[in-house]
Motif scaffolding. Structure first.
Motif, PDB file in Angstrom:
ATOM      1  N   ILE A 107       3.885  10.554  -9.903  1.00 10.47           N
ATOM      2  CA  ILE A 107       2.829  10.703 -10.669  1.00 10.47           C
ATOM      3  C   ILE A 107       1.731  11.573 -11.017  1.00 10.47           C
ATOM      4  O   ILE A 107       2.067  12.574 -10.900  1.00 10.47           O
ATOM      5  CB  ILE A 107       1.717   9.212 -11.529  1.00 10.47           C
ATOM      6  N   PHE A 108       1.284  11.867  -9.584  1.00  9.37           N
ATOM      7  CA  PHE A 108       0.391  13.504  -9.327  1.00  9.37           C
ATOM      8  C   PHE A 108       1.431  14.263  -9.346  1.00  9.37           C
ATOM      9  O   PHE A 108       0.964  15.280 -10.409  1.00  9.37           O
ATOM     10  CB  PHE A 108      -0.249  13.402  -8.248  1.00  9.37           C
ATOM     11  N   MET A 109       3.036  14.499  -8.886  1.00  8.98           N
ATOM     12  CA  MET A 109       3.248  15.549  -9.300  1.00  8.98           C
ATOM     13  C   MET A 109       3.428  16.250 -10.539  1.00  8.98           C
ATOM     14  O   MET A 109       3.838  16.975 -10.549  1.00  8.98           O
ATOM     15  CB  MET A 109       4.036  15.200  -8.119  1.00  8.98           C
ATOM     16  N   VAL A 110       3.550  14.721 -11.635  1.00 11.77           N
ATOM     17  CA  VAL A 110       4.608  14.972 -12.205  1.00 11.77           C
ATOM     18  C   VAL A 110       3.738  15.479 -13.064  1.00 11.77           C
ATOM     19  O   VAL A 110       3.541  16.574 -14.010  1.00 11.77           O
ATOM     20  CB  VAL A 110       5.109  13.913 -13.003  1.00 11.77           C
ATOM     21  N   LEU A 111       2.305  15.534 -13.070  1.00 14.27           N
ATOM     22  CA  LEU A 111       1.246  15.547 -13.847  1.00 14.27           C
ATOM     23  C   LEU A 111       0.778  16.652 -13.439  1.00 14.27           C
ATOM     24  O   LEU A 111       0.330  18.121 -14.987  1.00 14.27           O
ATOM     25  CB  LEU A 111       0.101  14.877 -13.979  1.00 14.27           C
ATOM     26  N   VAL A 112       0.839  17.352 -13.070  1.00 14.41           N
ATOM     27  CA  VAL A 112       0.500  19.170 -12.045  1.00 14.41           C
ATOM     28  C   VAL A 112       1.827  19.504 -12.747  1.00 14.41           C
ATOM     29  O   VAL A 112       1.383  20.666 -13.031  1.00 14.41           O
ATOM     30  CB  VAL A 112       0.606  18.944 -10.596  1.00 14.41           C
ATOM     31  N   VAL A 113       2.529  19.064 -11.848  1.00 12.24           N
ATOM     32  CA  VAL A 113       3.462  20.181 -12.809  1.00 12.24           C
ATOM     33  C   VAL A 113       3.813  20.856 -14.359  1.00 12.24           C
ATOM     34  O   VAL A 113       3.830  21.268 -14.493  1.00 12.24           O
ATOM     35  CB  VAL A 113       5.360  19.727 -12.892  1.00 12.24           C
ATOM     36  N   LEU A 114       3.618  19.521 -15.070  1.00 10.99           N
ATOM     37  CA  LEU A 114       2.754  18.867 -16.261  1.00 10.99           C
ATOM     38  C   LEU A 114       2.022  20.326 -17.270  1.00 10.99           C
ATOM     39  O   LEU A 114       2.230  21.627 -17.629  1.00 10.99           O
ATOM     40  CB  LEU A 114       2.986  18.182 -17.200  1.00 10.99           C
ATOM     41  N   TYR A 115       1.225  20.523 -16.698  1.00 13.66           N
ATOM     42  CA  TYR A 115      -0.453  21.346 -16.690  1.00 13.66           C
ATOM     43  C   TYR A 115       0.175  22.719 -16.585  1.00 13.66           C
ATOM     44  O   TYR A 115       0.131  23.620 -17.485  1.00 13.66           O
ATOM     45  CB  TYR A 115      -1.063  20.481 -15.724  1.00 13.66           C
TER      46      TYR A 115
ATOM     47  N   ILE B 175       1.064  -0.852   0.077  1.00  9.76           N
ATOM     48  CA  ILE B 175       0.348   0.119   0.029  1.00  9.76           C
ATOM     49  C   ILE B 175       0.808   1.373   0.165  1.00  9.76           C
ATOM     50  O   ILE B 175       0.771   2.102  -0.587  1.00  9.76           O
ATOM     51  CB  ILE B 175      -1.161   0.257   1.378  1.00  9.76           C
ATOM     52  N   ALA B 176       2.166   0.949   0.685  1.00 10.96           N
ATOM     53  CA  ALA B 176       2.918   2.607   1.286  1.00 10.96           C
ATOM     54  C   ALA B 176       3.720   2.463  -0.037  1.00 10.96           C
ATOM     55  O   ALA B 176       3.901   3.822  -0.735  1.00 10.96           O
ATOM     56  CB  ALA B 176       3.933   2.172   2.132  1.00 10.96           C
ATOM     57  N   ASN B 177       3.930   1.772  -0.702  1.00 10.82           N
ATOM     58  CA  ASN B 177       4.358   2.060  -2.283  1.00 10.82           C
ATOM     59  C   ASN B 177       4.065   2.279  -3.243  1.00 10.82           C
ATOM     60  O   ASN B 177       3.565   2.827  -4.041  1.00 10.82           O
ATOM     61  CB  ASN B 177       4.858   0.510  -2.850  1.00 10.82           C
ATOM     62  N   LYS B 178       2.269   2.232  -3.058  1.00 13.68           N
ATOM     63  CA  LYS B 178       1.937   2.498  -4.324  1.00 13.68           C
ATOM     64  C   LYS B 178       1.113   4.269  -3.697  1.00 13.68           C
ATOM     65  O   LYS B 178       1.231   4.755  -5.145  1.00 13.68           O
ATOM     66  CB  LYS B 178       0.534   1.231  -4.238  1.00 13.68           C
ATOM     67  N   ALA B 179       1.433   4.490  -2.820  1.00 12.39           N
ATOM     68  CA  ALA B 179       0.467   5.452  -2.894  1.00 12.39           C
ATOM     69  C   ALA B 179       1.683   6.394  -2.554  1.00 12.39           C
ATOM     70  O   ALA B 179       1.284   7.478  -3.592  1.00 12.39           O
ATOM     71  CB  ALA B 179       0.893   5.763  -0.796  1.00 12.39           C
TER      72      ALA B 179
ATOM     73  N   LEU C 228      -4.201  12.485   2.479  1.00 13.19           N
ATOM     74  CA  LEU C 228      -2.939  13.023   1.562  1.00 13.19           C
ATOM     75  C   LEU C 228      -3.262  13.268   0.948  1.00 13.19           C
ATOM     76  O   LEU C 228      -2.740  14.001  -0.115  1.00 13.19           O
ATOM     77  CB  LEU C 228      -1.827  12.403   2.264  1.00 13.19           C
ATOM     78  N   LEU C 229      -3.731  12.149  -0.078  1.00  7.65           N
ATOM     79  CA  LEU C 229      -3.915  12.515  -1.542  1.00  7.65           C
ATOM     80  C   LEU C 229      -4.668  13.519  -1.951  1.00  7.65           C
ATOM     81  O   LEU C 229      -4.462  14.783  -2.781  1.00  7.65           O
ATOM     82  CB  LEU C 229      -4.001  11.149  -2.810  1.00  7.65           C
ATOM     83  N   THR C 230      -5.994  13.303  -0.771  1.00  6.72           N
ATOM     84  CA  THR C 230      -6.935  13.636  -1.332  1.00  6.72           C
ATOM     85  C   THR C 230      -7.020  15.536  -0.892  1.00  6.72           C
ATOM     86  O   THR C 230      -7.037  16.943  -1.644  1.00  6.72           O
ATOM     87  CB  THR C 230      -8.170  13.962   0.047  1.00  6.72           C
ATOM     88  N   ILE C 231      -6.032  15.974  -0.435  1.00  9.48           N
ATOM     89  CA  ILE C 231      -5.911  17.200  -0.189  1.00  9.48           C
ATOM     90  C   ILE C 231      -4.691  18.490  -1.230  1.00  9.48           C
ATOM     91  O   ILE C 231      -4.622  19.736  -1.168  1.00  9.48           O
ATOM     92  CB  ILE C 231      -4.778  18.019   1.353  1.00  9.48           C
ATOM     93  N   LEU C 232      -3.869  17.210  -1.921  1.00  4.15           N
ATOM     94  CA  LEU C 232      -3.236  17.660  -3.101  1.00  4.15           C
ATOM     95  C   LEU C 232      -4.164  18.394  -4.173  1.00  4.15           C
ATOM     96  O   LEU C 232      -3.800  19.708  -4.496  1.00  4.15           O
ATOM     97  CB  LEU C 232      -2.612  16.830  -3.423  1.00  4.15           C
ATOM     98  N   GLY C 233      -5.319  18.056  -4.391  1.00  9.38           N
ATOM     99  CA  GLY C 233      -6.360  18.862  -5.097  1.00  9.38           C
ATOM    100  C   GLY C 233      -6.370  19.958  -4.625  1.00  9.38           C
ATOM    101  O   GLY C 233      -6.952  21.326  -5.304  1.00  9.38           O
TER     102      GLY C 233
END
Length: 370
Positions: free
Chosen positions: A146-154, A136-140, A197-202
């Motif tokens: 992946i989220f960080m990379v997509l955010v920076v690109l967008y 679970i930790a590795n997938k998180a 934690l993943l939710t607060i990023l948005g």
């Protein structure tokens, strides 16, 4: 509410405002202090990893025994293993003990049934292996990357790379503070925490993107004028969206606060604590970073460009010339001489003597009789 609306309208029109960009060093200092505190708490106390990550056994049973008594009984039955007991609704106890395998869980279950004075089959036992939590930790971590990379690109495509970099720094700031609060408070880190934690990023990016969009529109053809610098335009963008950011943050924080303080505190719902604390801290940190961190960082990065530096010099020179012109006009008005025929500041009022014309009477008869 009408006063708040009036203030918001005046902020939007630029009639009033607060100098967020000018005092950015103060906000940077506050953020650095909070971040260092979070890192020190994380290094000293560490995270209280839940059984889903460390492995162990979870026992669930209905009993009138208090949480402290159940904890003492569970630690005695497990031979000294640390136990975490939560009082759920309906008189149900949730007892989790880390580090237990299948062979150790069976005698602990029997001992707990004796202490709780209930049949063994009424004690529900669930075993969790550490490999599952590690997966679970590795997938998180993978999802976060992946989220960080997509955010920076967008953001780099939709706005520019400086805004993308500032948003990324603000995100890291929010995550660090949230994880540090978990370490200082001692809340258990569960899959619900990871979801939070993943939710607060948005949510953290929402207010930041709103300010960036306003700044992008306001800074079009900025170098073709000599009235405002980039920092001033950025400050006006923050002020114009300030009330909107406050309203959205408060509306989002109210239900999360209900989950944290009512659901987790009074009702004793442990899973609500895991996700609600991450959401509460992350939302507050995200609202702070979008106003006090992200946009000031963009202004600092943009002010290093040659065109923006030249613009700042032109604006400064124009304002200096206007100030000098105004000062010279005031000096000329103060030093203007008094009228020549005025005495003691009072002007003499009376008929004026017109000079006789040299051509008066020319071409007229003299009037002499012959």
């Amino acid at each position: 509410m009408s006063k708040l609306g009036n203030i918001g309208a005046r902020l939007y029109r630029g009639e009033v405002g607060y100098d967020f960009i000018g005092k950015r060093k103060i906000w940077y200092g506050i953020s650095i202090l909070i971040t260092i505190t979070a890192i020190v708490g994380l290094a000293v106390r560490g995270l209280n990893m839940g059984i889903e990550f460390s492995g162990g056994a979870v026992f669930t049973a209905k009993s009138s025994m208090s949480a402290s008594e159940a904890q003492h009984s569970a630690e005695s039955a497990s031979g000294g293993h640390q136990a975490v007991v939560q009082k759920l609704g309906g008189g149900t106890l949730r007892i989790q003990i880390s580090g237990l395998d299948t062979k150790q869980a069976v005698p602990v279950q029997e001992e707990l049934a004796k202490d709780l004075k209930i049949p063994v089959e009424d004690v529900n036992t669930q075993l969790v292996g550490p490999s599952w939590g590690e997966e679970i930790a590795n997938k998180a971590w993978l999802g976060l990357g992946i989220f960080m990379v997509l955010v920076v690109l967008y953001l780099a495509i939709a706005f520019e790379w400086r805004m993308a970099l500032a948003a990324l720094i603000a995100l890291i700031h929010d995550l660090t503070i949230t994880v540090g609060v978990y370490a200082l408070v001692g809340f258990e880190v569960t899959p619900g925490t990871v979801i939070g934690l993943l939710t607060i990023l948005g949510y953290s990016l929402y207010d930041t993107v709103v300010v960036f969009d306003s700044l992008k529109e306001a800074s079009k053809d900025l170098t073709k004028q000599n009235r405002f610098t980039y920092s001033e335009i950025a400050n006006r963008s923050i002020n114009s969206t300030l009330v909107r950011s406050i309203n959205t943050t408060v509306v989002a924080l109210l239900p999360v606060a209900g989950l944290l303080f009512v659901g987790g505190g009074f009702l004793g719902a442990g899973m609500l604590n895991d996700i609600s604390l991450a959401l509460f801290v992350g939302l507050a940190a995200g609202a702070y970073s979008s106003i006090f961190i992200a946009t000031p960082l963009v202004a600092d990065l943009k002010n290093r460009e040659p065109q923006i530096k030249a613009l700042a010099k032109r604006v400064k020179a124009k304002r200096a010339a206007a100030a000098a012109k105004e000062a010279s006009q005031e000096d000329s008005e103060d030093s203007a001489p008094a009228p020549a025929d005025a005495e003691d500041g009072a002007a003499v009022v009376g008929p004026r003597h017109q000079p006789a014309s040299r051509n008066r009477g020319r071409g007229r008869p003299s009037g002499k009789r012959r």
